[in-house]
Design an enzyme around this catalytic site. Sequence first.
Site, PDB file in Angstrom:
ATOM      1  N   THR A 125       0.178   5.924   1.407  1.00  0.00           N
ATOM      2  CA  THR A 125      -1.158   6.486   1.637  1.00  0.00           C
ATOM      3  C   THR A 125      -2.218   5.739   0.829  1.00  0.00           C
ATOM      4  OG1 THR A 125      -0.147   8.648   2.008  1.00  0.00           O
ATOM      5  CG2 THR A 125      -2.499   8.616   1.490  1.00  0.00           C
TER       6      THR A 125
ATOM      7  N   GLU B 157      11.690  16.120  -0.722  1.00  0.00           N
ATOM      8  CA  GLU B 157      11.606  16.604  -2.105  1.00  0.00           C
ATOM      9  C   GLU B 157      12.483  17.833  -2.340  1.00  0.00           C
ATOM     10  OE1 GLU B 157       7.503  16.779  -3.371  1.00  0.00           O
ATOM     11  OE2 GLU B 157       7.208  14.671  -2.816  1.00  0.00           O
TER      12      GLU B 157
ATOM     13  N   ASP C 207       2.418   5.805  -7.684  1.00  0.00           N
ATOM     14  CA  ASP C 207       2.583   6.578  -6.451  1.00  0.00           C
ATOM     15  C   ASP C 207       1.948   7.941  -6.697  1.00  0.00           C
ATOM     16  OD1 ASP C 207       3.638   7.301  -3.849  1.00  0.00           O
ATOM     17  OD2 ASP C 207       5.053   8.562  -4.920  1.00  0.00           O
ATOM     18  N   SER C 208       1.762   8.690  -5.622  1.00  0.00           N
ATOM     19  CA  SER C 208       1.225  10.038  -5.756  1.00  0.00           C
ATOM     20  C   SER C 208       2.201  10.959  -6.486  1.00  0.00           C
ATOM     21  CB  SER C 208       0.920  10.602  -4.368  1.00  0.00           C
ATOM     22  OG  SER C 208       2.074  10.511  -3.547  1.00  0.00           O
TER      23      SER C 208
ATOM     24  N   TYR D  45      -1.152  12.957  -1.712  1.00  0.00           N
ATOM     25  CA  TYR D  45      -2.332  12.170  -1.348  1.00  0.00           C
ATOM     26  C   TYR D  45      -2.516  12.168   0.183  1.00  0.00           C
ATOM     27  CZ  TYR D  45      -2.776   9.843  -5.987  1.00  0.00           C
ATOM     28  OH  TYR D  45      -2.970   9.543  -7.322  1.00  0.00           O
TER      29      TYR D  45
ATOM     30  N   CYS E 218       5.967   5.383   4.557  1.00  0.00           N
ATOM     31  CA  CYS E 218       5.775   6.395   3.507  1.00  0.00           C
ATOM     32  C   CYS E 218       6.947   6.299   2.554  1.00  0.00           C
ATOM     33  CB  CYS E 218       5.713   7.783   4.141  1.00  0.00           C
ATOM     34  SG  CYS E 218       5.745   9.150   2.971  1.00  0.00           S
ATOM     35  N   THR E 219       6.666   6.510   1.281  1.00  0.00           N
ATOM     36  CA  THR E 219       7.699   6.390   0.251  1.00  0.00           C
ATOM     37  C   THR E 219       8.952   7.214   0.540  1.00  0.00           C
ATOM     38  OG1 THR E 219       6.465   8.130  -0.890  1.00  0.00           O
ATOM     39  CG2 THR E 219       6.178   5.866  -1.698  1.00  0.00           C
ATOM     40  N   HIS E 220       8.755   8.377   1.162  1.00  0.00           N
ATOM     41  CA  HIS E 220       9.869   9.311   1.325  1.00  0.00           C
ATOM     42  C   HIS E 220      10.782   8.977   2.505  1.00  0.00           C
ATOM     43  CE1 HIS E 220       7.203  11.444  -1.311  1.00  0.00           C
ATOM     44  NE2 HIS E 220       7.919  12.553  -1.317  1.00  0.00           N
TER      45      HIS E 220
ATOM     46  N   CYS F 162       2.725   3.766  -3.077  1.00  0.00           N
ATOM     47  CA  CYS F 162       2.344   4.861  -2.180  1.00  0.00           C
ATOM     48  C   CYS F 162       1.782   4.310  -0.869  1.00  0.00           C
ATOM     49  CB  CYS F 162       1.284   5.696  -2.885  1.00  0.00           C
ATOM     50  SG  CYS F 162       0.695   7.092  -1.931  1.00  0.00           S
TER      51      CYS F 162
HETATM   52  N1  DGL Z   1       3.675   8.819  -1.522  1.00  0.00           N
HETATM   53  C1  DGL Z   1       3.055   9.226  -0.291  1.00  0.00           C
HETATM   54  C2  DGL Z   1       3.081   8.052   0.706  1.00  0.00           C
HETATM   55  O1  DGL Z   1       3.865   7.141   0.592  1.00  0.00           O
HETATM   56  C3  DGL Z   1       3.705  10.459   0.299  1.00  0.00           C
HETATM   57  C4  DGL Z   1       3.406  11.726  -0.470  1.00  0.00           C
HETATM   58  C5  DGL Z   1       1.941  12.107  -0.457  1.00  0.00           C
HETATM   59  O2  DGL Z   1       1.424  12.547   0.583  1.00  0.00           O
HETATM   60  O3  DGL Z   1       1.323  11.943  -1.492  1.00  0.00           O
HETATM   61  O4  DGL Z   1       2.295   8.036   1.625  1.00  0.00           O
END
Ligand code: DGL
Length: 264
Positions: A74, A151, A8-9, A41, A185-187, A72
């Site tokens: 993205t 975060e 992941d990023s 990312y 998105c992961t978050h 991730c």
């Molecule tokens: N991990 C990214 C995603 O799931 C979110 C954080 C980022 O922008 O890197 O898209």
Amino acid sequence: MKTLGIFDSGVGGLTVLREIVARGSAYDRIVYFGDTGRVPYGTRSRETIIRYSRQDVRFLLSRGADEIIVACGTASANALDELKASFPQPITGVIDVSAEAAVAATKNGRIGVIGTAATIKSGVYPRKLKALSPSVEVFGQACPLLVPLAEYGFAERGNQIARLTCAHYLGGLKEKGIDTLILGCTHFPLFSGMIGEYLGPGVRLINSGAELARRLASPRAGTPALEFYVSDDPAGFCADAAIFLGAEHPVSASLTDIAAYPAD
Ligand code: DGL
């Protein structure tokens, strides 16, 4: 010994790992790489996301990964095809499983997708969803502020700033009458409670990590050994890990020089 590599990023991919660990899988060892030195990312160009993702995969392969999960959203949206073309190992992203789950879930054919700016801009979700079911209508919305809010620990249900932010981003989707929303998105699974309350019980939320974990789940469910690597600030990653992975899994992470891995 079967090793799964996940990247992941940054720290967000731990929401995907959490689902995989909770459901069990056939892996003996899971190696996680968080690109904390180059996160986010979601604000970057497709070309940059592809270069970074290739380095991330090369690093995981160097640590013995037999298969790769792109946790991730993205990177899955922008780099999965290029990664599959570059490496012979099985590589799975979060888009297909989410699109399939959304098409199976929707009753009125109106599906919302939220993600980073780069995920929404990629257009991958409308493409995949319409390929599965040509009559669906897809409504995308980038929600970049939810990433730092998660975060900084603002995802708790009662947090007023997060509630306002969700309302700001989701108001348009609510008006469109969606009955299914992909958390792309992961978050975003961290905001599930809040988003569910805002959109109401008639809207089904699709958690990409949970969908992926369901596919990987195996009756041979042991407890895999977990290894964590980051490209910057291991201590910061470990501190944030509790939010994304859960406090029951204490994390220790090693630093790696991701720039040493080829990007082409
Ligand atoms: N991990 C990214 C995603 O799931 C979110 C954080 C980022 O922008 O890197 O898209």
